[in-house]
Design a protein around this motif. Structure first.
Motif, mmCIF file in Angstrom:
data_model
loop_
_atom_site.group_PDB
_atom_site.id
_atom_site.type_symbol
_atom_site.label_atom_id
_atom_site.label_comp_id
_atom_site.label_asym_id
_atom_site.label_seq_id
_atom_site.Cartn_x
_atom_site.Cartn_y
_atom_site.Cartn_z
ATOM 1 N N ILE A 75 0.850 -1.202 0.000
ATOM 2 C CA ILE A 75 0.000 0.000 0.000
ATOM 3 C C ILE A 75 0.883 1.248 0.000
ATOM 4 C CG2 ILE A 75 -1.639 1.361 1.360
ATOM 5 C CD1 ILE A 75 -3.014 -1.123 2.217
ATOM 6 N N GLU A 76 1.934 1.216 0.804
ATOM 7 C CA GLU A 76 2.841 2.360 0.910
ATOM 8 C C GLU A 76 3.398 2.739 -0.462
ATOM 9 O OE1 GLU A 76 3.026 3.302 4.302
ATOM 10 O OE2 GLU A 76 3.484 5.118 3.154
ATOM 11 N N VAL A 102 -6.373 -2.918 4.462
ATOM 12 C CA VAL A 102 -6.711 -1.580 4.956
ATOM 13 C C VAL A 102 -6.722 -1.579 6.487
ATOM 14 C CG1 VAL A 102 -8.490 0.224 4.980
ATOM 15 C CG2 VAL A 102 -8.065 -1.097 2.885
ATOM 16 N N TYR A 105 -3.200 -1.661 7.757
ATOM 17 C CA TYR A 105 -2.536 -0.367 7.550
ATOM 18 C C TYR A 105 -3.012 0.633 8.603
ATOM 19 C CZ TYR A 105 -0.372 3.397 4.850
ATOM 20 O OH TYR A 105 0.429 4.437 4.440
ATOM 21 N N TYR A 107 -7.126 2.111 9.669
ATOM 22 C CA TYR A 107 -8.164 2.870 8.959
ATOM 23 C C TYR A 107 -7.829 4.357 8.913
ATOM 24 C CZ TYR A 107 -11.143 -1.306 9.498
ATOM 25 O OH TYR A 107 -11.666 -2.571 9.452
ATOM 26 N N ASN A 109 -4.920 6.067 9.279
ATOM 27 C CA ASN A 109 -3.779 6.354 8.403
ATOM 28 C C ASN A 109 -4.142 6.205 6.942
ATOM 29 O OD1 ASN A 109 -1.925 6.915 10.315
ATOM 30 N ND2 ASN A 109 -1.068 4.834 10.399
ATOM 31 N N PHE A 110 -4.867 5.129 6.656
ATOM 32 C CA PHE A 110 -5.195 4.810 5.276
ATOM 33 C C PHE A 110 -6.000 5.937 4.632
ATOM 34 C CE2 PHE A 110 -7.989 2.972 2.044
ATOM 35 C CZ PHE A 110 -7.063 2.343 1.218
ATOM 36 N N LYS A 113 -4.098 9.166 4.215
ATOM 37 C CA LYS A 113 -3.157 9.036 3.100
ATOM 38 C C LYS A 113 -3.894 9.109 1.755
ATOM 39 C CE LYS A 113 1.327 8.608 2.943
ATOM 40 N NZ LYS A 113 2.159 7.441 3.251
ATOM 41 N N CYS A 114 -5.093 8.538 1.700
ATOM 42 C CA CYS A 114 -5.910 8.631 0.483
ATOM 43 C C CYS A 114 -6.159 10.101 0.147
ATOM 44 C CB CYS A 114 -7.264 7.927 0.665
ATOM 45 S SG CYS A 114 -7.189 6.140 0.569
ATOM 46 N N CYS B 289 1.502 -6.509 6.211
ATOM 47 C CA CYS B 289 0.666 -5.774 5.259
ATOM 48 C C CYS B 289 -0.746 -6.361 5.160
ATOM 49 C CB CYS B 289 1.302 -5.773 3.873
ATOM 50 S SG CYS B 289 2.853 -4.873 3.807
#
Lengths: 257, 394
Positions: A75-76, A102, A105, A107, A109-110, A113-114, B289
């Motif tokens: 994802i990163e 997700v 990662y 929720y 942060n995800f 970042k989106c 991940c």
């Protein structure tokens, strides 16, 4: 907060929505594919974040997920690619992934970042309406839409889901998982008709669409068409050299033949 | 928060296509579980077809040899089809029939659930298709033939790691494709609500019987109940009616494969982390991940990267404890029980036997403990022989 771009895809037109799996065959190609898809007429692009066990996907997209994972895509790294892509285009971008990556990662942060990188929405097939509360807190705070699904089996759930839907509604054309089908027999017009009585959120149809004729048919009652497996198949065949092939295919689909 | 939670665990993390199906399944299950005719029919099948109640057998030789607690074996291996799996499938396949379904699908690891499902389908006249990882079809070739003999169609799943996890993926995909006439008969206390509840209810007959049997034999409750845990169906069945007896230790033995410090294990409780997969929030073997890890165990039935949500809850609330048992320990226990008691256990159940061997001495000679002997080991004989270097093929 940036204004959400999803509505641009449906403004005064039927949206053509291609899907590609990020990192298949590599992230440099993903960036090139996004720009080529836009050039070829895509109105919104779905980027897949790979997951080891995509239970709502057929074999073509499963294989693309595994190829991307084998390449070490995370994802990163996908966020880095999105950030770079956003310096070149303002096309609406949504992620398609499964809940576990997700969740891991984080929720908060995800979705932050989106918003920071310019992702407008997230499609997560394994989070139905009843479970969405656990992510909505974070998605809404960051102006990212969580895309809801309607399926041929939704029946009495249609109104409840449609009323709360943001961005667009992903209407599954038929039962089963993603993948090319020669025939689509579900009563889509009725499902979409019921949804439209309670919402202005556009309805795009996906699962099994691969010919311009199908797009034409679907656009009689839907606001857009989503095509995934057919494009991923071309990428599977041509790898890094797929750019012109997917562009050609998308042009033919966009021009309905 | 949605329905079907055990603390934070459980839930219904599945595609929209299946939502109305699981909602309907829950409604009809709630209806029929109170239905006199349904219960009478299920009771008849369990007694006259599956052979319930199963024995609670005092393992005298093992008790004397280990020199600790009096050891009892709950003999689920004596059920028709040779494991506890029949308890659940008779319930679920009968439910499918009452729901008006004509076709059932199921996943299987070792083949025990597949064989049990094919059996119930043959008996009750439903069409049956079984999804089994290709690797497992090779490890358990005889069970594939057994299922076919019973009239089921077996699909060898070639996606992903080609084991139980992938068989579940494929069964879910198939169910999403065809719900109208089809019920997914899940084999363990996992997946989206209401499966963990339904399977637990049907398996809880193990502890319902065992509790009454031990009270009759020993006039007191056991100090511990020990069962192997993959998804966790025999364990939850063995634990359930003892949960409120706080003095009874509940111990789940999970598959440590080559060891929990290697990458070759399936110890989702010891090494897993919180995640969301196969419809439920629970503990899973996964990377940082959130990609589901390939898992390993000598036992195909425990070779699963997750665990049922109620077990995750019992672990977090400290009501039950979960311990890892390696392949080597399980194979030793497999041989030990065969020689000591003349009972060849399933390699899955041998994990529970192995842990009992380790802890029996910690108890007083007047204490008693119960091992859930979830299945018989005939299916494993050739594989264990090969493990010991004897080239025997089925």
């Amino acid at each position: 907060m940036m204004e959400n771009r999803i509505k641009n895809a449906f403004e005064g037109q039927k949206a053509f929505i291609p899907f590609i799996s990020a990192g298949d065959p590599d992230l440099e190609s993903t960036e090139e594919f996004v720009l080529a898809l836009e050039e070829a007429g895509a109105d919104l692009i779905e980027l897949g974040i790979p997951f080891s066990d995509p239970i709502a996907d057929g074999t073509v997209i499963q294989r693309a997920n595994l190829r991307a994972l084998a390449n070490g895509v995370t994802i990163e790294k996908i966020f880095e690619t999105v950030k770079h892509v956003r310096t070149k285009t303002q096309i609406p971008l949504v992620f398609l992934t499964y809940l576990n990556p997700v969740f891991k990662y984080g929720y908060e942060n995800f979705f932050e970042k989106c918003a920071q990188t310019g992702i407008d929405g997230v499609i997560i097939p394994d989070i139905p309406f009843e479970e969405q509360a656990e992510i909505l807190e974070y998605s809404e705070k960051n102006g990212v839409h969580v895309i809801s699904f309607l399926a041929p089996t939704s029946n009495d759930r249609i109104e409840k889901i449609a009323k709360n839907a943001k961005g667009f509604i992903y209407v599954a054309s038929s039962m089963g998982v993603t993948g090319v089908r020669s025939e689509i027999t579900t009563n889509l017009a009725e499902i979409i008709g019921r949804a439209k009585k309670v919402t202005k959120t556009p309805c795009a149809v996906g699962f099994g669409i691969n010919t311009p004729e199908q797009v034409k048919e679907i656009e009689k009652f839907a606001d857009g068409a989503i095509v995934g497996s057919a494009i991923v198949k071309i990428i599977e065949e041509y790898g890094k050299e797929a750019t012109e092939h997917i562009a050609k295919y998308v042009k033919s689909m966009k021009n309905r033949g | 928060m949605s329905k079907g939670r055990f603390g934070i665990f459980g839930g219904q993390y599945i595609p929209e296509t299946l939502m109305n199906e699981v909602i309907q399944l829950e409604e009809l299950y709630e209806k029929y579980k109170k239905d006199e005719k349904f219960n009478a029919e299920l009771d008849f099948l369990l007694k006259k077809y599956a052979g319930r109640p199963s024995l609670l057998y005092f393992a005298k030789n093992m008790t004397e040899d280990l020199g600790g607690a009096r050891i009892y074996l709950k003999r689920e291996d004596l059920n028709h089809t040779g494991s506890h799996k029949i308890n659940n499938v008779l319930g679920q396949v009968l439910l499918a029939k009452y729901m008006g379904k004509t076709r059932i699908i199921a996943e299987t690891g070792a083949g025990q659930h597949g064989v049990a499902t094919a059996t119930a389908a043959a008996l009750l006249g439903l069409e049956c298709e079984i999804f089994m990882g290709k690797e497992d079809t090779e490890r358990q070739a005889l069970n594939v033939y057994r299922m076919e003999l019973l009239g089921a169609k077996v699909h060898a799943v070639t996606s992903g790691t080609m084991t139980l996890k992938d068989a579940v993926n494929e069964a879910m995909r198939e169910w999403a494709t065809r719900t109208e006439d089809t019920l997914y008969v899940l084999g363990s206390v996992m997946g989206p609500h209401p499966f963990p509840m339904i399977v637990r209810d049907f398996q809880s007959i193990i502890s319902k019987e065992a509790r009454a049997q031990i009270l009759e034999l020993e006039s007191k409750l056991p100090k511990a109940v020990i069962a192997c845990v993959g998804g966790g169906s025999n364990a939850i069945g063995a634990f359930y009616n003892f949960i409120n007896d706080k003095e009874v230790r509940l111990i789940g033995a999970e598959a440590a494969g080559k060891g929990v410090d290697t990458e070759l294990h399936a110890a989702s409780m010891t090494k897993g982390t919180l995640g969301i997969f196969h419809g439920m929030k629970s503990y899973f073997c996964q990377d940082e991940c959130g990609q589901i890890a390939p898992v390993y165990s000598i036992s195909a039935g425990l070779d699963y990267p997750g665990v049922g949500p109620e077990h995750a809850f019992l672990k977090d609330s400290k009501r039950a404890e979960y311990v890892p048992v390696t392949d080597d320990e399980a194979v030793d226990a497999f041989e030990y029980l065969s020689r000591k008691e003349g009972i060849i256990p399933a390699i899955e159940s041998a994990h529970a036997v192995a842990h009992t061997i380790k802890i029996a001495k910690e108890f007083d000679k007047n204490d008693n403990i119960i091992i859930c002997l979830s299945g018989r080991g005939d299916k494993d004989v050739a594989a264990i022989a090969r493990y010991r270097g004897r080239k025997i093929f089925e």
